[in-house]
Design an enzyme around this catalytic site. Sequence first.
Site, PDB file in Angstrom:
ATOM      1  NE  ARG A 129      -0.906   2.576   2.880  1.00  0.00           N
ATOM      2  CZ  ARG A 129      -0.483   3.582   3.248  1.00  0.00           C
ATOM      3  NH1 ARG A 129      -0.490   4.797   2.385  1.00  0.00           N
ATOM      4  NH2 ARG A 129       0.016   3.581   4.529  1.00  0.00           N
ATOM      5  CG  ASP A 130       3.224   4.397   3.071  1.00  0.00           C
ATOM      6  OD1 ASP A 130       3.103   5.175   2.134  1.00  0.00           O
ATOM      7  OD2 ASP A 130       3.415   4.627   4.127  1.00  0.00           O
ATOM      8  CG  ASN A 178       6.857   3.140   5.058  1.00  0.00           C
ATOM      9  OD1 ASN A 178       6.253   3.186   3.984  1.00  0.00           O
ATOM     10  ND2 ASN A 178       5.988   3.769   6.286  1.00  0.00           N
ATOM     11  CG  HIS A 212       4.050   4.923   9.195  1.00  0.00           C
ATOM     12  ND1 HIS A 212       3.321   3.799   8.402  1.00  0.00           N
ATOM     13  CD2 HIS A 212       4.204   5.992   8.266  1.00  0.00           C
ATOM     14  CE1 HIS A 212       3.287   4.123   7.091  1.00  0.00           C
ATOM     15  NE2 HIS A 212       3.629   5.299   7.134  1.00  0.00           N
ATOM     16  CB  CYS A 245       2.940  10.515   0.826  1.00  0.00           C
ATOM     17  SG  CYS A 245       1.067  10.960   0.865  1.00  0.00           S
TER      18      CYS A 245
HETATM   19  P1  HMG Z   1     -12.650  14.684  -2.892  1.00  0.00           P
HETATM   20  O1  HMG Z   1     -12.414  14.599  -4.379  1.00  0.00           O
HETATM   21  O2  HMG Z   1     -12.850  15.667  -1.847  1.00  0.00           O
HETATM   22  O3  HMG Z   1     -14.009  13.620  -2.620  1.00  0.00           O
HETATM   23  O4  HMG Z   1     -11.612  13.648  -2.267  1.00  0.00           O
HETATM   24  P2  HMG Z   1     -15.558  13.598  -3.149  1.00  0.00           P
HETATM   25  O5  HMG Z   1     -16.079  13.087  -1.796  1.00  0.00           O
HETATM   26  O6  HMG Z   1     -15.747  15.122  -3.429  1.00  0.00           O
HETATM   27  O7  HMG Z   1     -15.647  12.799  -4.372  1.00  0.00           O
HETATM   28  C1  HMG Z   1     -14.985  12.766  -5.543  1.00  0.00           C
HETATM   29  C2  HMG Z   1     -14.990  11.592  -6.256  1.00  0.00           C
HETATM   30  O8  HMG Z   1     -14.326  10.870  -5.676  1.00  0.00           O
HETATM   31  C3  HMG Z   1     -16.342  11.199  -6.403  1.00  0.00           C
HETATM   32  O9  HMG Z   1     -16.478  10.432  -7.808  1.00  0.00           O
HETATM   33  C4  HMG Z   1     -16.653   9.949  -5.409  1.00  0.00           C
HETATM   34  O10 HMG Z   1     -17.403   8.897  -5.632  1.00  0.00           O
HETATM   35  C5  HMG Z   1     -15.157   9.511  -5.453  1.00  0.00           C
HETATM   36  P3  HMG Z   1     -16.990  11.287  -8.963  1.00  0.00           P
HETATM   37  O11 HMG Z   1     -18.574  11.645  -8.709  1.00  0.00           O
HETATM   38  O12 HMG Z   1     -16.133  12.267  -9.247  1.00  0.00           O
HETATM   39  O13 HMG Z   1     -17.128  10.263 -10.088  1.00  0.00           O
HETATM   40  N1  HMG Z   1     -14.676   8.898  -4.170  1.00  0.00           N
HETATM   41  C6  HMG Z   1     -14.275   7.474  -4.040  1.00  0.00           C
HETATM   42  N2  HMG Z   1     -14.045   6.619  -4.892  1.00  0.00           N
HETATM   43  C7  HMG Z   1     -13.702   5.409  -4.691  1.00  0.00           C
HETATM   44  N3  HMG Z   1     -13.148   5.274  -3.201  1.00  0.00           N
HETATM   45  C8  HMG Z   1     -13.383   6.345  -2.462  1.00  0.00           C
HETATM   46  C9  HMG Z   1     -13.985   7.220  -2.802  1.00  0.00           C
HETATM   47  N4  HMG Z   1     -14.282   8.315  -2.048  1.00  0.00           N
HETATM   48  C10 HMG Z   1     -14.730   9.555  -2.902  1.00  0.00           C
HETATM   49  N5  HMG Z   1     -13.152   5.923  -1.107  1.00  0.00           N
HETATM   50  C11 HMG Z   1     -10.780  11.634  -0.889  1.00  0.00           C
HETATM   51  C12 HMG Z   1     -11.687  13.218  -1.081  1.00  0.00           C
HETATM   52  C13 HMG Z   1     -10.719  11.628   0.516  1.00  0.00           C
HETATM   53  C14 HMG Z   1     -11.643  10.630  -1.616  1.00  0.00           C
HETATM   54  C15 HMG Z   1      -9.543  11.862  -1.669  1.00  0.00           C
HETATM   55  O14 HMG Z   1      -8.945  13.074  -1.424  1.00  0.00           O
HETATM   56  C16 HMG Z   1      -8.670  10.829  -1.464  1.00  0.00           C
HETATM   57  O15 HMG Z   1      -9.075   9.805  -2.016  1.00  0.00           O
HETATM   58  N6  HMG Z   1      -7.511  10.690  -0.916  1.00  0.00           N
HETATM   59  C17 HMG Z   1      -6.490   9.841  -0.490  1.00  0.00           C
HETATM   60  C18 HMG Z   1      -5.260  10.238  -0.718  1.00  0.00           C
HETATM   61  C19 HMG Z   1      -4.196   8.929  -0.463  1.00  0.00           C
HETATM   62  O16 HMG Z   1      -4.546   7.958  -0.630  1.00  0.00           O
HETATM   63  N7  HMG Z   1      -3.298   9.636   0.066  1.00  0.00           N
HETATM   64  C20 HMG Z   1      -2.078   8.515   0.594  1.00  0.00           C
HETATM   65  C21 HMG Z   1      -2.122   7.685   1.631  1.00  0.00           C
HETATM   66  S1  HMG Z   1      -1.990   8.744   3.245  1.00  0.00           S
HETATM   67  C22 HMG Z   1      -0.623   8.327   3.629  1.00  0.00           C
HETATM   68  O17 HMG Z   1       0.248   7.860   2.777  1.00  0.00           O
HETATM   69  C23 HMG Z   1       0.135   8.487   5.041  1.00  0.00           C
HETATM   70  C24 HMG Z   1       0.325   7.452   5.851  1.00  0.00           C
HETATM   71  O18 HMG Z   1       1.081   6.301   5.023  1.00  0.00           O
HETATM   72  C25 HMG Z   1       0.881   7.724   7.195  1.00  0.00           C
HETATM   73  C26 HMG Z   1       2.052   8.412   6.961  1.00  0.00           C
HETATM   74  O19 HMG Z   1       3.116   8.154   6.230  1.00  0.00           O
HETATM   75  O20 HMG Z   1       2.004   9.793   7.610  1.00  0.00           O
HETATM   76  C27 HMG Z   1      -0.976   6.589   6.046  1.00  0.00           C
HETATM   77 MG    MG Z   2       3.356   6.604   5.282  1.00  0.00          MG
END
Ligand code: HMG
Ligand code: MG
Length: 302
Positions: free
Chosen positions: A14-15, A252, A210, A243
């Site tokens: 994933r990450d 990581n 993490h 990220c």
């Molecule tokens: P948004 O654009 O504000 O969302 O994104 P929305 O609610 O307005 O929806 C927009 C579109 O996305 C819609 O589709 C929704 O249906 C769809 P459309 O009508 O345009 O066709 N949608 C989805 N589709 C599939 N699965 C879903 C989903 N939700 C909405 N779950 C949102 C807001 C949160 C969805 C977006 O910003 C997002 O997905 N962000 C994820 C970013 C991400 O994955 N970042 C990396 C992970 S975090 C990380 O790595 C840190 C970590 O490792 C810890 C660390 O290291 O610190 C965890």
């Molecule tokens: Mg991370």
Amino acid sequence: MAPRSVKIVEVGPRDGLQNIKNIVPTHTKIELIRRLAKTGLSVIESTSFVSPKWVPQLADGPQVLTGLQAIISTSDTISFPVLVPNVKGLELACHNGAKEIAVFVSASEGFSRKNINCSVEESLVRVQAVATKARILGVKIRGYVSCIFADPYDGPTKPSQVIKVTQALLQAGCYEVSLGDTTGVGTVAEVELLLNEMLKVVPADKLAGHFHDTYGQAIANVIKSYDMGLRTFDSSVAGLGGCPFAKGAKGNLATEDLVYTMEKLGIQTGVNLGQVVAIGSWISQELGIPNSSRAGAALAVH
Ligand code: HMG
Ligand code: MG
């Protein structure tokens, strides 16, 4: 005396993969997880159910989980959590057979907006909704706090903000909160400062470390955290990752480096180092990128 041990949460699929530009074939992702599941790891974070527009690399989350169903439904020793940002993600994950999810909240505003398009307060409300639904569905939840030391947009993070978000995640029902140094900037001094405050109000067994390895500090930060009581650490095979919303952040801590260090310290991981080294070499070759694990690269040539 009981043997000293740590739990490793493998986050490479994933990450690790979320930051790879070229789309990795679904069968390679499934094969990666299958191989990792034979190494003794007890937790393998397998994919995300986030917006495919935001993270195209993991748009095949449903196919990955479907391809793993035979293992997921029969294994009672390994869990395969998936990352979800909202109720929609939870529902999709469950529909495709997930039994555990991970939710994520930033301790700081800038990254929260860039990563999930909402404020920290709004994201906590989202998490509460996810947690309520997950309880009804009988799905376990793990939590992440991002930017525990610094935010790529806002600068340094206050420990009080990290503690506030950690407590909110635990209150929402997360069984454990993983403290994310998203950009990998922290050193042992910052680990000590944060954990000194955190451990006054949150027990060590509710926390995980993490650490991204951008500045080569991750293994030192793990050892410091271990000395202060933490026993769960996230890592990524071959040090894959980063990220997409934290520019310049590297992967990581490599799982190979973590297992190697723990073995040398006489701390059990339950993970077979040789097997993880082989997987790290294989996946680096498949992706056409250098192996970011120091121990992995060294042991692969012996
Ligand atoms: P948004 O654009 O504000 O969302 O994104 P929305 O609610 O307005 O929806 C927009 C579109 O996305 C819609 O589709 C929704 O249906 C769809 P459309 O009508 O345009 O066709 N949608 C989805 N589709 C599939 N699965 C879903 C989903 N939700 C909405 N779950 C949102 C807001 C949160 C969805 C977006 O910003 C997002 O997905 N962000 C994820 C970013 C991400 O994955 N970042 C990396 C992970 S975090 C990380 O790595 C840190 C970590 O490792 C810890 C660390 O290291 O610190 C965890
Ligand atoms: Mg991370």
